[in-house]
Motif scaffolding. Structure first.
Motif, PDB file in Angstrom:
ATOM      1  N   PHE A  54       0.942  -1.064  -0.024  1.00 58.15           N
ATOM      2  CA  PHE A  54       0.043  -0.009   0.093  1.00 58.15           C
ATOM      3  C   PHE A  54       1.011   1.401  -0.206  1.00 58.15           C
ATOM      4  O   PHE A  54       1.895   1.285   0.640  1.00 58.15           O
ATOM      5  CB  PHE A  54      -0.790  -0.022   1.274  1.00 58.15           C
ATOM      6  CG  PHE A  54      -2.036  -0.841   1.022  1.00 58.15           C
ATOM      7  CD1 PHE A  54      -3.252  -0.573   0.540  1.00 58.15           C
ATOM      8  CD2 PHE A  54      -2.251  -2.332   1.555  1.00 58.15           C
ATOM      9  CE1 PHE A  54      -4.342  -1.368   0.350  1.00 58.15           C
ATOM     10  CE2 PHE A  54      -3.054  -3.003   1.713  1.00 58.15           C
ATOM     11  CZ  PHE A  54      -4.193  -2.699   0.874  1.00 58.15           C
ATOM     12  N   CYS A  57       0.245   6.922   1.946  1.00 56.52           N
ATOM     13  CA  CYS A  57      -1.086   7.729   2.671  1.00 56.52           C
ATOM     14  C   CYS A  57      -2.045   6.752   2.937  1.00 56.52           C
ATOM     15  O   CYS A  57      -3.138   6.989   3.752  1.00 56.52           O
ATOM     16  CB  CYS A  57      -1.872   8.368   1.231  1.00 56.52           C
ATOM     17  SG  CYS A  57      -2.300   7.219  -0.133  1.00 56.52           S
ATOM     18  N   TYR A  58      -1.972   5.228   2.960  1.00 52.74           N
ATOM     19  CA  TYR A  58      -2.727   4.354   3.488  1.00 52.74           C
ATOM     20  C   TYR A  58      -2.403   4.472   4.974  1.00 52.74           C
ATOM     21  O   TYR A  58      -3.485   3.765   5.788  1.00 52.74           O
ATOM     22  CB  TYR A  58      -2.451   3.031   2.848  1.00 52.74           C
ATOM     23  CG  TYR A  58      -3.421   1.856   3.322  1.00 52.74           C
ATOM     24  CD1 TYR A  58      -4.465   1.409   3.034  1.00 52.74           C
ATOM     25  CD2 TYR A  58      -2.681   1.086   4.196  1.00 52.74           C
ATOM     26  CE1 TYR A  58      -5.276   0.422   3.431  1.00 52.74           C
ATOM     27  CE2 TYR A  58      -3.297  -0.303   4.771  1.00 52.74           C
ATOM     28  CZ  TYR A  58      -4.630  -0.239   4.124  1.00 52.74           C
ATOM     29  OH  TYR A  58      -5.453  -1.364   4.544  1.00 52.74           O
ATOM     30  N   GLU A  59      -1.430   4.810   5.475  1.00 53.86           N
ATOM     31  CA  GLU A  59      -0.931   4.900   6.887  1.00 53.86           C
ATOM     32  C   GLU A  59      -1.361   6.075   7.576  1.00 53.86           C
ATOM     33  O   GLU A  59      -1.108   6.220   8.571  1.00 53.86           O
ATOM     34  CB  GLU A  59       0.530   4.703   6.753  1.00 53.86           C
ATOM     35  CG  GLU A  59       1.260   3.578   6.043  1.00 53.86           C
ATOM     36  CD  GLU A  59       0.496   2.148   6.535  1.00 53.86           C
ATOM     37  OE1 GLU A  59       0.123   2.058   7.811  1.00 53.86           O
ATOM     38  OE2 GLU A  59       0.465   1.263   5.989  1.00 53.86           O
ATOM     39  N   PHE A  64      -8.956   7.781   5.899  1.00 55.86           N
ATOM     40  CA  PHE A  64      -9.969   6.905   6.082  1.00 55.86           C
ATOM     41  C   PHE A  64     -11.319   7.828   6.468  1.00 55.86           C
ATOM     42  O   PHE A  64     -12.184   7.162   7.089  1.00 55.86           O
ATOM     43  CB  PHE A  64      -9.793   5.593   7.182  1.00 55.86           C
ATOM     44  CG  PHE A  64      -8.905   4.764   6.673  1.00 55.86           C
ATOM     45  CD1 PHE A  64      -9.512   3.562   5.904  1.00 55.86           C
ATOM     46  CD2 PHE A  64      -7.568   4.990   6.440  1.00 55.86           C
ATOM     47  CE1 PHE A  64      -8.428   2.696   5.199  1.00 55.86           C
ATOM     48  CE2 PHE A  64      -6.684   4.030   5.968  1.00 55.86           C
ATOM     49  CZ  PHE A  64      -7.126   2.843   5.286  1.00 55.86           C
ATOM     50  N   TRP A  80      -7.754   7.636  -3.744  1.00 60.44           N
ATOM     51  CA  TRP A  80      -8.428   6.432  -3.433  1.00 60.44           C
ATOM     52  C   TRP A  80      -8.806   5.693  -4.794  1.00 60.44           C
ATOM     53  O   TRP A  80      -8.488   4.532  -4.908  1.00 60.44           O
ATOM     54  CB  TRP A  80      -9.691   6.885  -2.813  1.00 60.44           C
ATOM     55  CG  TRP A  80      -9.674   6.663  -1.420  1.00 60.44           C
ATOM     56  CD1 TRP A  80      -9.956   7.648  -0.554  1.00 60.44           C
ATOM     57  CD2 TRP A  80      -9.414   5.631  -0.611  1.00 60.44           C
ATOM     58  NE1 TRP A  80      -9.768   7.232   0.648  1.00 60.44           N
ATOM     59  CE2 TRP A  80      -9.502   5.735   0.803  1.00 60.44           C
ATOM     60  CE3 TRP A  80      -9.420   4.076  -0.761  1.00 60.44           C
ATOM     61  CZ2 TRP A  80      -9.444   4.815   1.750  1.00 60.44           C
ATOM     62  CZ3 TRP A  80      -9.088   3.427   0.089  1.00 60.44           C
ATOM     63  CH2 TRP A  80      -8.991   3.425   1.386  1.00 60.44           C
ATOM     64  N   LEU A  83      -5.524   4.139  -5.938  1.00 59.25           N
ATOM     65  CA  LEU A  83      -5.224   2.978  -4.944  1.00 59.25           C
ATOM     66  C   LEU A  83      -6.232   1.653  -5.543  1.00 59.25           C
ATOM     67  O   LEU A  83      -5.785   0.607  -5.346  1.00 59.25           O
ATOM     68  CB  LEU A  83      -5.363   3.306  -3.763  1.00 59.25           C
ATOM     69  CG  LEU A  83      -5.452   2.226  -2.553  1.00 59.25           C
ATOM     70  CD1 LEU A  83      -3.900   1.341  -2.684  1.00 59.25           C
ATOM     71  CD2 LEU A  83      -5.417   2.811  -1.266  1.00 59.25           C
ATOM     72  N   LEU A 107      -8.172  -3.375   1.560  1.00 61.73           N
ATOM     73  CA  LEU A 107      -8.234  -2.383   0.820  1.00 61.73           C
ATOM     74  C   LEU A 107      -8.772  -1.182   1.489  1.00 61.73           C
ATOM     75  O   LEU A 107      -8.299   0.036   1.509  1.00 61.73           O
ATOM     76  CB  LEU A 107      -8.991  -2.720  -0.567  1.00 61.73           C
ATOM     77  CG  LEU A 107      -9.398  -1.344  -1.224  1.00 61.73           C
ATOM     78  CD1 LEU A 107      -7.733  -0.808  -1.937  1.00 61.73           C
ATOM     79  CD2 LEU A 107     -10.099  -1.799  -2.458  1.00 61.73           C
ATOM     80  N   ASN A 110      -7.624  -0.779   7.559  1.00 63.26           N
ATOM     81  CA  ASN A 110      -6.350  -0.583   7.929  1.00 63.26           C
ATOM     82  C   ASN A 110      -6.401  -1.159   9.443  1.00 63.26           C
ATOM     83  O   ASN A 110      -6.619  -0.445  10.223  1.00 63.26           O
ATOM     84  CB  ASN A 110      -5.536   0.742   7.983  1.00 63.26           C
ATOM     85  CG  ASN A 110      -4.154   0.519   8.124  1.00 63.26           C
ATOM     86  OD1 ASN A 110      -3.781   0.119   9.073  1.00 63.26           O
ATOM     87  ND2 ASN A 110      -3.477   1.506   7.383  1.00 63.26           N
TER      88      ASN A 110
END
Length: 229
Positions: A54, A57-59, A64, A80, A83, A107, A110
């Protein structure tokens, strides 16, 4: 009064954290790049068991939270969308079920951050894919399943026609079954591709007058004849 002041300050701090997330300076094409040097050094990238890594930015927890400011939301949606396309392409997913991806994939969930999107929020993001022409709802009313084009039908059409030329299929009739999963297509990227995507690609070739599809009782019984370019 002091208690109310503290609560007000906490709300302002939370709002600032949400809206200050770095969507605005992050162009979509750089999704796989770090969006914050401090964050990337603080956490290692999340990688699935099947090898999908990932983007950074997913972290970010605010990733979210669907942003309320229009300009920020537009750029968040772009991240998004890229991704989702990268994820579905990695796993060769053409059709996705909203409830299934919400519950059974990483997806939109997280675990390390304990953050996830709801099915309703996922539906909003899927609408963004549809608006960009890279997906379409299987049923526009229920909006429970989405057909994703991580490679456009026109791109599949080019690959299929190249295969037809290389295998002497021009001016010959080929079944959809043979095209999709026959011995000569085993090394092709469209091998066992979703039948609906195959037919979308063939419709592109029909418009270009490079093919014609013959109807049958079942998809596997359908045939296609390729014509010289």
């Amino acid at each position: 009064k002091q208690s109310k002041a503290k609560q007000s300050k906490a709300k302002q701090s939370k709002a600032k954290q949400t809206l200050s997330f770095g969507f605005i300076p992050s162009p979509p094409k750089r999704i796989m790049a770090a969006t914050s040097s401090s964050a990337s050094s603080a956490t290692s990238p999340t990688t699935t068991l099947d090898g999908f890594t990932f983007p950074s930015c997913y972290e970010f927890p605010p990733f979210f939270t669907l942003q309320p400011v229009a300009e920020t939301r537009m750029k968040q949606d772009a991240l998004w969308v890229e991704l989702i396309l990268a994820f579905t392409r990695h796993f060769s997913m053409c059709e996705v079920n909203v409830l299934d991806v919400a519950s059974n994939t990483a997806l939109f969930h997280n675990k390390r951050l304990e953050r996830r999107l709801t099915p309703e929020e996922i539906t909003e993001l899927f609408d963004a894919l549809v608006e960009r022409g890279v997906a379409e709802w299987v049923d526009r009313k229920s909006k429970d399943r989405l057909l994703i084009y991580w490679r456009q039908p026109s791109e599949w059409a080019t690959l299929i026609y190249q295969w037809a030329e290389a295998n002497g299929r021009v001016n010959a009739v080929t079944t959809i079954y043979d095209l999709r999963q026959g011995p000569s297509s085993q090394d092709q990227p469209f091998y066992k591709l979703d039948e609906r995507v195959i037919l979308k690609a063939l419709s592109v070739l029909e418009k270009d007058q490079r093919a014609v599809v013959f109807e049958g009782d079942k998809t596997s019984a359908k045939g296609v004849k390729f014509f010289p370019a």
